[in-house]
Scaffold this motif. Sequence first.
Motif, short mmCIF file in Angstrom:
data_model
loop_
_atom_site.label_atom_id
_atom_site.label_comp_id
_atom_site.label_asym_id
_atom_site.label_seq_id
_atom_site.Cartn_x
_atom_site.Cartn_y
_atom_site.Cartn_z
N CYS A 52 -31.98 -19.30 -31.02
CA CYS A 52 -30.88 -18.60 -31.67
C CYS A 52 -30.57 -19.19 -33.05
O CYS A 52 -30.27 -18.47 -33.99
CB CYS A 52 -29.63 -18.64 -30.79
N ALA A 71 -30.59 -10.58 -25.84
CA ALA A 71 -30.14 -11.12 -27.12
C ALA A 71 -29.34 -12.39 -26.91
O ALA A 71 -28.87 -12.69 -25.81
CB ALA A 71 -29.29 -10.09 -27.87
N PHE A 73 -26.17 -14.84 -28.89
CA PHE A 73 -25.15 -14.97 -29.92
C PHE A 73 -24.72 -16.43 -29.97
O PHE A 73 -24.68 -17.11 -28.94
CB PHE A 73 -23.91 -14.12 -29.61
N THR A 84 -20.74 -16.08 -36.93
CA THR A 84 -21.43 -15.77 -35.69
C THR A 84 -22.82 -15.25 -36.03
O THR A 84 -22.97 -14.40 -36.91
CB THR A 84 -20.66 -14.72 -34.88
N TYR A 86 -26.63 -13.73 -34.56
CA TYR A 86 -27.19 -12.93 -33.48
C TYR A 86 -28.70 -12.87 -33.66
O TYR A 86 -29.21 -12.76 -34.78
CB TYR A 86 -26.60 -11.52 -33.52
N ARG A 87 -29.42 -12.93 -32.54
CA ARG A 87 -30.87 -12.79 -32.61
C ARG A 87 -31.38 -12.13 -31.35
O ARG A 87 -31.04 -12.56 -30.24
CB ARG A 87 -31.52 -14.16 -32.79
N TYR A 104 -16.65 -15.51 -32.89
CA TYR A 104 -17.12 -14.55 -31.89
C TYR A 104 -15.97 -13.68 -31.39
O TYR A 104 -16.16 -12.49 -31.12
CB TYR A 104 -17.76 -15.29 -30.72
N TRP A 116 -22.44 -6.57 -40.14
CA TRP A 116 -23.53 -7.54 -39.97
C TRP A 116 -24.41 -7.58 -41.23
O TRP A 116 -24.63 -6.56 -41.85
CB TRP A 116 -24.41 -7.16 -38.78
#
Length: 638
Positions: A52, A71, A73, A84, A86-87, A104, A116
């Motif tokens: 991540c 996913a 976070f 935050t 994300y991946r 978050y 985003w």
Amino acid sequence: MTSKPSTFFVNRFIIVKGSKAVYDEVFHRGVNIIRGANSVGKSTIMDFLFNCLGGDIAEDRWNEEAQTCDAVFAEIELNGHALTIYRPVQPGKKPPMGFFDGSYEQLQAANTAAVWQSYGINRTDEKLSFSQQLFELLDWPHSQTDDFANLTIHQILRLIYVDQGTAVNKILRAEYSTFDKPSMRQAIGDFLLGLDDLGIYSLKQQLSKAESEFAKIDGQLDSIYRYISPSEGVLRVASLNSAIGDANKELLELLAHRDTLLTQSDESISDAVLKAKAEQASQQIAELTKEIDIRTAKQAEMLNEIVESELFITAIESRIKALKESRTAYEFFGEVRFKFCPSCLSALSDSGKEQCHLCKTELDKNSREASYLAALNELAFQKKESTKVLVELRTKLSEHAHYLNSKQFALQTVKSNHIMALRMSSDRVLKLNELSAKIGTIEERIKNYDTKAKLVGAVEGLIEKKQNLNAIMLELDEQIKASKSQTSSRRESIESNLSEKTVELLKKDGGFEPAFNVAQTVMFDFGKDFMLVDGRSKFSASSETILKNSFHLAILLESLEDDSMRYPRLLLLDNTEDKGMGPDRSQNFQRVLVEALTEHDEKSYQVIMTTSMVDPALDTSDLCVGPHYAKGMHTLSL
């Protein structure tokens, strides 16, 4: 060197499957302990966190449970700035990373209105890569190794994340690819310890800029000298002023003569004189027309040469780009390997030698690298020489065009004289016409002298700038030498401090390894990826685990005392019980770690560690995160 400490903290970590969070824990500053029995998924959580934050995990190292997730976070804090990230979970691939500017909880509140910013693994013309974006937020310069490979956040995390899959006698997390050069490993260590030459990064940039400006001014001066005084070589203000004075004097004489002619009466002119004048003009027209035709053809040839040179340079640049992309692709994917022979479809075996697994030709990595550099150098030389030729061609074309324009102007003047000769009715008109032509020529000459006079002023200014830039370059060069000397001194200091801290931690091991009790020095080499205790490298597997973890803890402790280090005061430790570690020894190291860090403000660092043999006193403390995962439980609520 950095002027303030870098910090990289994890506030919250979430793993998602579908619309459900299968793991969601809040982490605090200081020590965070994830504990539980073996095979409950503690390492899975650490691998997910590593991925991540920007780390790459080989496809075969994703377990079945992890592959079912969608996913991850993480709410992180970089130098005090919360965001935050994300991946998506894409085993075997290197997916992009999303950035949300906020916590978050703020992300959850924003829901679909959340904004985003997506960053890929590679930089584009419009956007940075996610590694570069993280470097920007950490106020880190974008570093390169000695062979110009860029440092990425994945490479940085190799020194921060101590995993179970890497041999315990290695300092950095193993790189599961064919590309892991000593120069890259050395660059990682030097960068995070603040031992690299990036302390002089800005000085080098300034020097490069000054050298570029110096070369530009040198080229401008060369062009001006060619225009002003191609034959004399040297231009003087006095000679220009004298020439302007002489031209003005001649102009006044011509104007006076014209005024005299204007007061005179017309006298007829003989046909023979007019015919002679017309024939002379006609001959001049023929000569000038022929020369202009020749010059025009030559100009076309020069234009063709310039176009061909430009196309050749473009082709070279394309080849250089393709060569670099080829090298990058090889470094990224490694050697293409076949499971079956493409000819007979038989299964291929690996001999284990440094040879092509298909045709069995002996391979030499150094030879491949040397060939690459030789090809790159040859192309760079060709581009340099071709560019030099192109500049010369453009200069000649400019001079040629200037000369051609002057001849065309002269042709128009002769044509006018020819027409006037055919139409002339008196000697006075003929003389007036000739005087007007001479006056026009002198006026043009004076105008040209004025232009040159302005260029003289520009030359003086450029010469002054050139001298100033030369002084600046000399000063920058001295500063760079001084900074390199300071870097060398700092390296000795850092290496000594890390050795002392590691030795101090080893002596608290509890007597499990007698050599640790009397240890004097710990030597390490990031490039070669090994550590020595008093010149010795071989110990039991559990002792090597203690040595490795103690060294990483020493780096964290040193970063808390040295603000010039870039190490972001974050340690991810997942091999506390690696390689047959017994409960007593593991729990002793846990207590040593916590005790060593109690001397520092817990808000200034973060350790996230796993253990299956948690010390009973720590098991009930606020240092633990999540439940104590008993046998049969799993960290992922699938």
